[in-house]
Design a protein around this motif. Structure first.
Motif, PDB file in Angstrom:
ATOM      1  N   ASN A 182       0.800  -1.321   0.084  1.00 23.00           N
ATOM      2  CA  ASN A 182      -0.003   0.082  -0.028  1.00 23.00           C
ATOM      3  C   ASN A 182       0.786   1.425  -0.110  1.00 23.00           C
ATOM      4  OD1 ASN A 182      -2.449  -1.371  -0.182  1.00 23.00           O
ATOM      5  ND2 ASN A 182      -2.991  -1.247   2.448  1.00 23.00           N
ATOM      6  N   ASN A 183       1.943   1.116   0.845  1.00 22.16           N
ATOM      7  CA  ASN A 183       2.802   2.370   0.827  1.00 22.16           C
ATOM      8  C   ASN A 183       3.261   2.705  -0.423  1.00 22.16           C
ATOM      9  OD1 ASN A 183       2.477   2.463   3.698  1.00 22.16           O
ATOM     10  ND2 ASN A 183       4.238   1.529   4.044  1.00 22.16           N
ATOM     11  N   ALA A 184       3.600   1.642  -1.442  1.00 16.23           N
ATOM     12  CA  ALA A 184       4.166   1.757  -2.607  1.00 16.23           C
ATOM     13  C   ALA A 184       3.262   2.533  -3.645  1.00 16.23           C
ATOM     14  CB  ALA A 184       4.771   0.543  -3.157  1.00 16.23           C
ATOM     15  N   LEU A 185       1.943   2.203  -3.359  1.00 14.53           N
ATOM     16  CA  LEU A 185       0.667   2.737  -4.065  1.00 14.53           C
ATOM     17  C   LEU A 185       0.641   4.037  -3.769  1.00 14.53           C
ATOM     18  CD1 LEU A 185      -1.388   2.534  -6.270  1.00 14.53           C
ATOM     19  CD2 LEU A 185      -2.739   1.510  -4.275  1.00 14.53           C
ATOM     20  N   VAL A 186       0.606   4.337  -2.478  1.00 12.16           N
ATOM     21  CA  VAL A 186       0.552   5.866  -1.945  1.00 12.16           C
ATOM     22  C   VAL A 186       1.572   6.711  -2.199  1.00 12.16           C
ATOM     23  CG1 VAL A 186       0.515   7.297   0.292  1.00 12.16           C
ATOM     24  CG2 VAL A 186      -0.749   5.187   0.030  1.00 12.16           C
ATOM     25  N   ASP A 187       2.692   6.198  -2.463  1.00 18.34           N
ATOM     26  CA  ASP A 187       3.840   7.068  -2.962  1.00 18.34           C
ATOM     27  C   ASP A 187       3.616   7.509  -4.528  1.00 18.34           C
ATOM     28  OD1 ASP A 187       5.248   7.090  -0.758  1.00 18.34           O
ATOM     29  OD2 ASP A 187       6.572   5.548  -1.070  1.00 18.34           O
ATOM     30  N   ILE A 188       3.008   6.576  -5.238  1.00 17.14           N
ATOM     31  CA  ILE A 188       2.901   6.718  -6.743  1.00 17.14           C
ATOM     32  C   ILE A 188       1.732   7.833  -6.828  1.00 17.14           C
ATOM     33  CG2 ILE A 188       2.013   5.821  -8.866  1.00 17.14           C
ATOM     34  CD1 ILE A 188       3.439   3.096  -8.039  1.00 17.14           C
ATOM     35  N   ILE A 189       0.831   7.702  -5.895  1.00 12.00           N
ATOM     36  CA  ILE A 189      -0.350   8.702  -5.928  1.00 12.00           C
ATOM     37  C   ILE A 189      -0.186  10.027  -5.655  1.00 12.00           C
ATOM     38  CG2 ILE A 189      -2.532   9.186  -5.037  1.00 12.00           C
ATOM     39  CD1 ILE A 189      -2.957   6.282  -4.408  1.00 12.00           C
ATOM     40  N   LYS A 190       0.883  10.207  -4.483  1.00  7.24           N
ATOM     41  CA  LYS A 190       1.532  11.574  -4.336  1.00  7.24           C
ATOM     42  C   LYS A 190       2.242  11.984  -5.374  1.00  7.24           C
ATOM     43  CE  LYS A 190       2.019  10.595   0.775  1.00  7.24           C
ATOM     44  NZ  LYS A 190       2.987  10.351   1.985  1.00  7.24           N
ATOM     45  N   SER A 191       2.885  11.277  -6.152  1.00  9.06           N
ATOM     46  CA  SER A 191       3.757  11.804  -7.345  1.00  9.06           C
ATOM     47  C   SER A 191       2.513  12.318  -8.278  1.00  9.06           C
ATOM     48  CB  SER A 191       4.767  10.833  -7.748  1.00  9.06           C
ATOM     49  OG  SER A 191       3.836   9.755  -8.439  1.00  9.06           O
ATOM     50  N   VAL A 192       1.660  11.681  -8.469  1.00  8.85           N
ATOM     51  CA  VAL A 192       0.441  12.070  -9.851  1.00  8.85           C
ATOM     52  C   VAL A 192      -0.092  13.540  -9.117  1.00  8.85           C
ATOM     53  CG1 VAL A 192      -1.620  11.381 -10.655  1.00  8.85           C
ATOM     54  CG2 VAL A 192       0.143   9.604 -10.441  1.00  8.85           C
ATOM     55  N   PHE A 193      -0.159  13.647  -7.765  1.00  7.56           N
ATOM     56  CA  PHE A 193      -0.781  14.850  -7.257  1.00  7.56           C
ATOM     57  C   PHE A 193       0.001  16.081  -7.702  1.00  7.56           C
ATOM     58  CE2 PHE A 193      -3.798  12.661  -4.794  1.00  7.56           C
ATOM     59  CZ  PHE A 193      -4.996  13.404  -5.093  1.00  7.56           C
ATOM     60  N   LYS A 194       1.376  15.830  -8.016  1.00  5.81           N
ATOM     61  CA  LYS A 194       2.326  16.878  -8.431  1.00  5.81           C
ATOM     62  C   LYS A 194       2.309  17.273  -9.873  1.00  5.81           C
ATOM     63  CE  LYS A 194       5.433  16.232  -4.544  1.00  5.81           C
ATOM     64  NZ  LYS A 194       6.793  16.081  -4.075  1.00  5.81           N
ATOM     65  N   LYS A 195       1.303  16.467 -10.810  1.00  2.00           N
ATOM     66  CA  LYS A 195       1.471  16.720 -12.010  1.00  2.00           C
ATOM     67  C   LYS A 195       0.086  17.263 -12.424  1.00  2.00           C
ATOM     68  CE  LYS A 195       3.644  12.106 -12.364  1.00  2.00           C
ATOM     69  NZ  LYS A 195       4.979  12.799 -13.100  1.00  2.00           N
ATOM     70  N   LYS A 196       0.240  18.065 -13.678  1.00  2.00           N
ATOM     71  CA  LYS A 196      -0.836  18.719 -14.277  1.00  2.00           C
ATOM     72  C   LYS A 196      -2.011  17.893 -14.913  1.00  2.00           C
ATOM     73  CE  LYS A 196       0.473  23.430 -14.325  1.00  2.00           C
ATOM     74  NZ  LYS A 196       0.991  24.714 -15.028  1.00  2.00           N
ATOM     75  N   LEU A 197      -3.220  17.773 -15.010  1.00  2.00           N
ATOM     76  CA  LEU A 197      -3.972  16.982 -15.716  1.00  2.00           C
ATOM     77  C   LEU A 197      -4.951  17.785 -16.797  1.00  2.00           C
ATOM     78  CD1 LEU A 197      -5.718  14.438 -13.192  1.00  2.00           C
ATOM     79  CD2 LEU A 197      -4.125  13.920 -15.052  1.00  2.00           C
ATOM     80  N   GLU A 206     -13.253  13.795 -10.875  1.00  2.00           N
ATOM     81  CA  GLU A 206     -13.466  12.376 -10.569  1.00  2.00           C
ATOM     82  C   GLU A 206     -12.231  11.809 -10.369  1.00  2.00           C
ATOM     83  OE1 GLU A 206     -15.133  10.287 -13.894  1.00  2.00           O
ATOM     84  OE2 GLU A 206     -17.171  11.303 -13.879  1.00  2.00           O
ATOM     85  N   TYR A 207     -10.937  12.268 -10.959  1.00  2.00           N
ATOM     86  CA  TYR A 207      -9.705  11.779 -10.640  1.00  2.00           C
ATOM     87  C   TYR A 207      -9.174  12.196  -9.395  1.00  2.00           C
ATOM     88  CZ  TYR A 207      -8.781  10.705 -15.708  1.00  2.00           C
ATOM     89  OH  TYR A 207      -8.874  10.106 -16.985  1.00  2.00           O
ATOM     90  N   ILE A 208      -9.536  13.472  -8.842  1.00  4.64           N
ATOM     91  CA  ILE A 208      -9.308  14.063  -7.504  1.00  4.64           C
ATOM     92  C   ILE A 208      -9.813  13.154  -6.598  1.00  4.64           C
ATOM     93  CG2 ILE A 208      -9.276  15.852  -5.870  1.00  4.64           C
ATOM     94  CD1 ILE A 208      -8.882  17.727  -8.493  1.00  4.64           C
ATOM     95  N   ILE A 209     -11.245  13.226  -6.791  1.00  6.50           N
ATOM     96  CA  ILE A 209     -11.881  12.143  -5.571  1.00  6.50           C
ATOM     97  C   ILE A 209     -11.370  10.843  -5.291  1.00  6.50           C
ATOM     98  CG2 ILE A 209     -14.031  11.214  -5.061  1.00  6.50           C
ATOM     99  CD1 ILE A 209     -15.512  13.614  -6.611  1.00  6.50           C
ATOM    100  N   TYR A 210     -11.161  10.161  -6.740  1.00  8.12           N
ATOM    101  CA  TYR A 210     -10.662   8.762  -6.563  1.00  8.12           C
ATOM    102  C   TYR A 210      -9.142   8.908  -6.121  1.00  8.12           C
ATOM    103  CZ  TYR A 210      -8.599   4.374  -8.212  1.00  8.12           C
ATOM    104  OH  TYR A 210      -7.877   3.181  -8.251  1.00  8.12           O
ATOM    105  N   LEU A 211      -8.232   9.593  -6.248  1.00  9.13           N
ATOM    106  CA  LEU A 211      -6.739   9.454  -6.071  1.00  9.13           C
ATOM    107  C   LEU A 211      -6.882   9.990  -4.509  1.00  9.13           C
ATOM    108  CD1 LEU A 211      -5.025  10.874  -9.049  1.00  9.13           C
ATOM    109  CD2 LEU A 211      -5.140   8.504  -8.262  1.00  9.13           C
ATOM    110  N   LEU A 212      -7.411  11.024  -4.110  1.00  8.18           N
ATOM    111  CA  LEU A 212      -7.534  11.490  -2.650  1.00  8.18           C
ATOM    112  C   LEU A 212      -7.956  10.599  -1.650  1.00  8.18           C
ATOM    113  CD1 LEU A 212      -6.193  14.094  -1.559  1.00  8.18           C
ATOM    114  CD2 LEU A 212      -8.266  15.077  -1.825  1.00  8.18           C
ATOM    115  N   GLN A 213      -9.144   9.942  -2.121  1.00  9.63           N
ATOM    116  CA  GLN A 213      -9.499   9.067  -1.076  1.00  9.63           C
ATOM    117  C   GLN A 213      -8.931   7.726  -1.157  1.00  9.63           C
ATOM    118  OE1 GLN A 213     -13.839   8.981  -2.432  1.00  9.63           O
ATOM    119  NE2 GLN A 213     -14.380  10.266  -0.606  1.00  9.63           N
TER     120      GLN A 213
END
Length: 371
Positions: A182-197, A206-213
């Motif tokens: 899970n920690n590996a997945l969380v690290d990847i999610i955090k990296s995506v939050f630093k990117k523009k969509l 939808e992306y924000i809700i899914y990724l943040l939760q």
């Protein structure tokens, strides 16, 4: 040439009858004609033979994307097309891994064939019956792609695939091993939050809700993620709105998905997740004092969210606070007050301090309700 071949693959994929996840979830009657003509088992059996080739093609695409950066002619177009192909393939693989059929005993042999086929790509010929080992190997195989994906949209679908794989993990897995994944997945999610969509607002939400939760729920310490947003990022964003001439803090620059249009999404999710922590009693810790400290964190986050409306009283924000805030307070009374009552004599000062922080929020509620 290469670009034309990729375009043909894209057109073939787009015209394919295989439904995407949204359509499949909304109405199974929209299943493609192939599934209507043959049994699900035969369909999945056929797909199981293709999946390893798709995975190998993903590896080749990532190499092409890397090569396209150094190409003098048509480099950008090739990179774009490769990213499109990558997205479609990951979406297709995720469609299989997230299939309800994978949960049924009738399809266990097909699931095993798919897993073993991907394991062979890693050079692992182990045919062990240990499902934890095999799912972990598959998960780690896809995790290795994390630093090679360029498209933010592909990143989101890639995260969905990783999430789908983890859902296949047997319940017998040790808690610390699952959390490591899970920690590996969380690290990847955090990296995506630093990117523009660069997608439509509705899709971005939808992306924000899914990724943040997902980030909060998969985190080893969910309250730490919530504190980061409630105590730091959201207040900083409000300060930036109030003082537009001031320099934007780096921590805000690291959150490009947060803007005036998406702020209410972040705000609502924080309220919902705080209530979930109380509802599930996830605040309970090994000792009484550590439990009170955890509750203190939860209440402090909630108080910061309520204080935001004193400066940023937009209609959507008030609506979320009145609805989700009321749920939070009701849950607090139901789930937390019994614990505080039992331990009040022994931890009088700590509990009084906690309630004083909460009182700041209840006062704001009283003011809002009088308006």
């Amino acid at each position: 040439d290469l670009n034309e071949k990729i375009k043909q693959k894209l057109e073939l994929s787009k015209s394919s009858n295989i439904p995407n996840n949204k359509k499949a979830n909304k109405d199974t009657s929209n299943s493609n004609s192939l599934i209507q003509r043959v049994s699900m088992k035969k369909f999945l059996s056929t797909i199981s033979q293709i999946i390893p080739y798709l995975c190998k093609y993903l590896e080749d695409l990532l190499k092409l994307i890397e090569d396209s950066k150094n190409a003098e002619n048509d480099g950008e177009e090739q990179e774009y097309l490769c990213n499109e192909c990558f997205y479609i393939i990951v979406e297709s693989i995720n469609y299989i891994f997230s299939s309800k059929a994978f949960e049924e005993e009738n399809y266990s042999d097909i699931k095993q064939n798919i897993i073993l086929g991907i394991m062979k790509l890693t050079g692992d010929m182990n045919r062990s019956n240990d499902d934890v080992y095999k799912i972990t190997r598959i998960f780690n195989y896809f995790v290795n792609f994390k630093n090679k994906i360029e498209s933010p949209q592909s990143h989101v679908m890639y995260i969905k695939l990783l999430d789908s794989i983890l859902k296949l993990m047997p319940s017998t897995i040790e808690k610390n091993k699952l959390q490591h994944l899970n920690n590996a997945l969380v690290d990847i999610i955090k990296s995506v939050f630093k990117k523009k969509l660069s997608v439509k607002s509705s899709e971005k939400n939808e992306y924000i809700i899914y990724l943040l939760q997902l980030c909060i729920n998969k985190s080893e310490n969910p309250i730490d993620i919530i504190k980061y947003y409630c105590l730091e990022i959201l207040p900083l964003f409000i300060d930036a709105l109030v003082n537009p001439e001031a320099d934007v803090p780096n921590s805000l620059l690291d959150n490009p998905l947060l803007n005036s249009e998406t702020f209410n999404i972040y705000y609502k999710i924080m309220l919902v997740e705080l209530n979930n922590i109380l509802q599930s009693e996830a605040f309970m810790q090994p000792s009484i004092i550590s439990t009170i400290k955890r509750l203190n964190d939860v209440v402090e986050c909630f108080t910061h969210l309520t204080q935001i409306v004193k400066i940023y009283d937009k209609r959507n924000i008030l609506k979320h606070l009145l609805k989700q805030g009321k749920l939070f307070l009701d849950t607090f009374v139901k789930k937390v007050m019994p614990f505080l009552n039992i331990n009040f004599k022994q931890h009088h000062e700590d509990i009084v301090g906690l309630l004083k922080i909460l009182q700041q929020s209840t006062r704001i509620f009283q003011v809002i309700n009088k308006k």
